[in-house]
Design a protein around this motif. Sequence first.
Motif, PDB file in Angstrom:
ATOM      1  N   UNK A   1     -30.743 -11.422   4.968  1.00  0.00           N
ATOM      2  CA  UNK A   1     -29.612 -10.516   4.805  1.00  0.00           C
ATOM      3  C   UNK A   1     -28.777 -10.450   6.091  1.00  0.00           C
ATOM      4  N   UNK A   2     -27.464 -10.360   5.927  1.00  0.00           N
ATOM      5  CA  UNK A   2     -26.574 -10.214   7.079  1.00  0.00           C
ATOM      6  C   UNK A   2     -26.642  -8.770   7.559  1.00  0.00           C
ATOM      7  N   UNK A   3     -27.052  -8.581   8.819  1.00  0.00           N
ATOM      8  CA  UNK A   3     -27.174  -7.238   9.391  1.00  0.00           C
ATOM      9  C   UNK A   3     -25.862  -6.757   9.993  1.00  0.00           C
ATOM     10  N   UNK A   4     -25.066  -7.674  10.516  1.00  0.00           N
ATOM     11  CA  UNK A   4     -23.779  -7.341  11.139  1.00  0.00           C
ATOM     12  C   UNK A   4     -22.716  -8.321  10.636  1.00  0.00           C
ATOM     13  N   UNK A   5     -21.845  -7.818   9.769  1.00  0.00           N
ATOM     14  CA  UNK A   5     -20.795  -8.697   9.229  1.00  0.00           C
ATOM     15  C   UNK A   5     -19.860  -9.206  10.312  1.00  0.00           C
ATOM     16  N   UNK A   6     -19.505  -8.330  11.276  1.00  0.00           N
ATOM     17  CA  UNK A   6     -18.580  -8.747  12.341  1.00  0.00           C
ATOM     18  C   UNK A   6     -19.160  -9.913  13.128  1.00  0.00           C
ATOM     19  N   UNK A   7     -20.404  -9.800  13.536  1.00  0.00           N
ATOM     20  CA  UNK A   7     -21.027 -10.876  14.310  1.00  0.00           C
ATOM     21  C   UNK A   7     -21.188 -12.139  13.468  1.00  0.00           C
ATOM     22  N   UNK A   8     -21.546 -11.976  12.216  1.00  0.00           N
ATOM     23  CA  UNK A   8     -21.746 -13.149  11.372  1.00  0.00           C
ATOM     24  C   UNK A   8     -20.441 -13.941  11.206  1.00  0.00           C
ATOM     25  N   UNK A   9     -19.362 -13.238  10.875  1.00  0.00           N
ATOM     26  CA  UNK A   9     -18.090 -13.955  10.675  1.00  0.00           C
ATOM     27  C   UNK A   9     -17.519 -14.474  12.000  1.00  0.00           C
ATOM     28  N   UNK A  10     -17.772 -13.763  13.097  1.00  0.00           N
ATOM     29  CA  UNK A  10     -17.355 -14.284  14.406  1.00  0.00           C
ATOM     30  C   UNK A  10     -18.100 -15.572  14.721  1.00  0.00           C
ATOM     31  N   UNK A  11     -19.406 -15.558  14.501  1.00  0.00           N
ATOM     32  CA  UNK A  11     -20.203 -16.761  14.741  1.00  0.00           C
ATOM     33  C   UNK A  11     -19.783 -17.907  13.843  1.00  0.00           C
ATOM     34  N   UNK A  12     -19.478 -17.592  12.596  1.00  0.00           N
ATOM     35  CA  UNK A  12     -19.017 -18.629  11.666  1.00  0.00           C
ATOM     36  C   UNK A  12     -17.686 -19.227  12.136  1.00  0.00           C
ATOM     37  N   UNK A  13     -16.771 -18.346  12.583  1.00  0.00           N
ATOM     38  CA  UNK A  13     -15.479 -18.825  13.085  1.00  0.00           C
ATOM     39  C   UNK A  13     -15.664 -19.709  14.323  1.00  0.00           C
ATOM     40  N   UNK A  14     -16.507 -19.290  15.267  1.00  0.00           N
ATOM     41  CA  UNK A  14     -16.757 -20.107  16.460  1.00  0.00           C
ATOM     42  C   UNK A  14     -17.354 -21.456  16.085  1.00  0.00           C
ATOM     43  N   UNK A  15     -18.260 -21.445  15.133  1.00  0.00           N
ATOM     44  CA  UNK A  15     -18.893 -22.697  14.714  1.00  0.00           C
ATOM     45  C   UNK A  15     -17.877 -23.651  14.103  1.00  0.00           C
ATOM     46  N   UNK A  16     -17.019 -23.131  13.250  1.00  0.00           N
ATOM     47  CA  UNK A  16     -16.005 -23.985  12.596  1.00  0.00           C
ATOM     48  C   UNK A  16     -14.995 -24.513  13.612  1.00  0.00           C
ATOM     49  N   UNK A  17     -14.498 -23.630  14.484  1.00  0.00           N
ATOM     50  CA  UNK A  17     -13.507 -24.062  15.483  1.00  0.00           C
ATOM     51  C   UNK A  17     -14.132 -25.052  16.463  1.00  0.00           C
TER      52      UNK A  17
ATOM     53  N   UNK B   1     -25.621 -19.430  17.277  1.00  0.00           N
ATOM     54  CA  UNK B   1     -26.518 -18.418  17.859  1.00  0.00           C
ATOM     55  C   UNK B   1     -26.064 -17.012  17.483  1.00  0.00           C
ATOM     56  N   UNK B   2     -24.771 -16.768  17.507  1.00  0.00           N
ATOM     57  CA  UNK B   2     -24.247 -15.442  17.148  1.00  0.00           C
ATOM     58  C   UNK B   2     -24.494 -15.159  15.661  1.00  0.00           C
ATOM     59  N   UNK B   3     -24.290 -16.158  14.816  1.00  0.00           N
ATOM     60  CA  UNK B   3     -24.504 -15.972  13.377  1.00  0.00           C
ATOM     61  C   UNK B   3     -25.976 -15.703  13.072  1.00  0.00           C
ATOM     62  N   UNK B   4     -26.861 -16.406  13.739  1.00  0.00           N
ATOM     63  CA  UNK B   4     -28.298 -16.185  13.521  1.00  0.00           C
ATOM     64  C   UNK B   4     -28.695 -14.790  14.010  1.00  0.00           C
ATOM     65  N   UNK B   5     -28.162 -14.410  15.174  1.00  0.00           N
ATOM     66  CA  UNK B   5     -28.463 -13.075  15.713  1.00  0.00           C
ATOM     67  C   UNK B   5     -27.972 -11.976  14.775  1.00  0.00           C
ATOM     68  N   UNK B   6     -26.835 -12.221  14.101  1.00  0.00           N
ATOM     69  CA  UNK B   6     -26.290 -11.214  13.186  1.00  0.00           C
ATOM     70  C   UNK B   6     -27.206 -10.988  11.991  1.00  0.00           C
ATOM     71  N   UNK B   7     -28.056 -11.939  11.698  1.00  0.00           N
ATOM     72  CA  UNK B   7     -28.982 -11.777  10.572  1.00  0.00           C
ATOM     73  C   UNK B   7     -30.320 -11.183  10.998  1.00  0.00           C
ATOM     74  N   UNK B   8     -30.578 -11.174  12.304  1.00  0.00           N
ATOM     75  CA  UNK B   8     -31.869 -10.692  12.804  1.00  0.00           C
ATOM     76  C   UNK B   8     -31.776  -9.265  13.319  1.00  0.00           C
ATOM     77  N   UNK B   9     -30.725  -8.977  14.096  1.00  0.00           N
ATOM     78  CA  UNK B   9     -30.599  -7.676  14.751  1.00  0.00           C
ATOM     79  C   UNK B   9     -30.021  -6.644  13.780  1.00  0.00           C
ATOM     80  N   UNK B  10     -30.775  -5.601  13.443  1.00  0.00           N
ATOM     81  CA  UNK B  10     -30.254  -4.596  12.506  1.00  0.00           C
ATOM     82  C   UNK B  10     -29.207  -3.691  13.163  1.00  0.00           C
TER      83      UNK B  10
END
Length: 162
Positions: free
Chosen positions: A2-18, A56-65
């Motif tokens: 489960x995604x714990x932090x939407x902001x971090x997840x989408x930020x990490x996704x954006x960084x990964x794509x760019x 790393x940011x996207x993975x952290x967003x799924x781990x850190x509540x």
Amino acid sequence: MKIQSQKDFYSGLMFTIVGGSFALGASSYQLGTGARMGPGYFPLILGVLLAVLGCAIAVKSMITPTPDGDKVGKFAWKPLFFIISANLVFGACIGGLPVIGLKPLGLIVGIYLLTYIASHAGDEHKFKEVAVLATILALLSYVAFIVLLKLQFPVWPAYFTA
């Protein structure tokens, strides 16, 4: 998972794509070696590092509540529009728009327009402060790029110098 932090997840996704896009684009240039870098070496390394950081940011967003899930808010369309428009206008000022017959307006005019248009992205707009900021930016840019670095691009409108 489960995604714990939407902001971090989408930020990490954006960084990964760019980062991945930059790395992919840079791979078409000559890479060279670490001792003798080619034109694609630096963008490739930066792209890979940005993509790894994004993962790393996207993975952290799924781990850190987080207490409320750090929901993603609304898009700020107004600042986005003015910032992108300011940069497009600045690019047109430096290079001109041959498609419509607009000659380059130069660095100084470009910086004034960039500053004025970008200032509308905020909630308040004070013309006097924007004019002072634009003047300082124009002077510093002229000294840095034209005097010190001796870069060759138009400083004043082509209509004045031609």
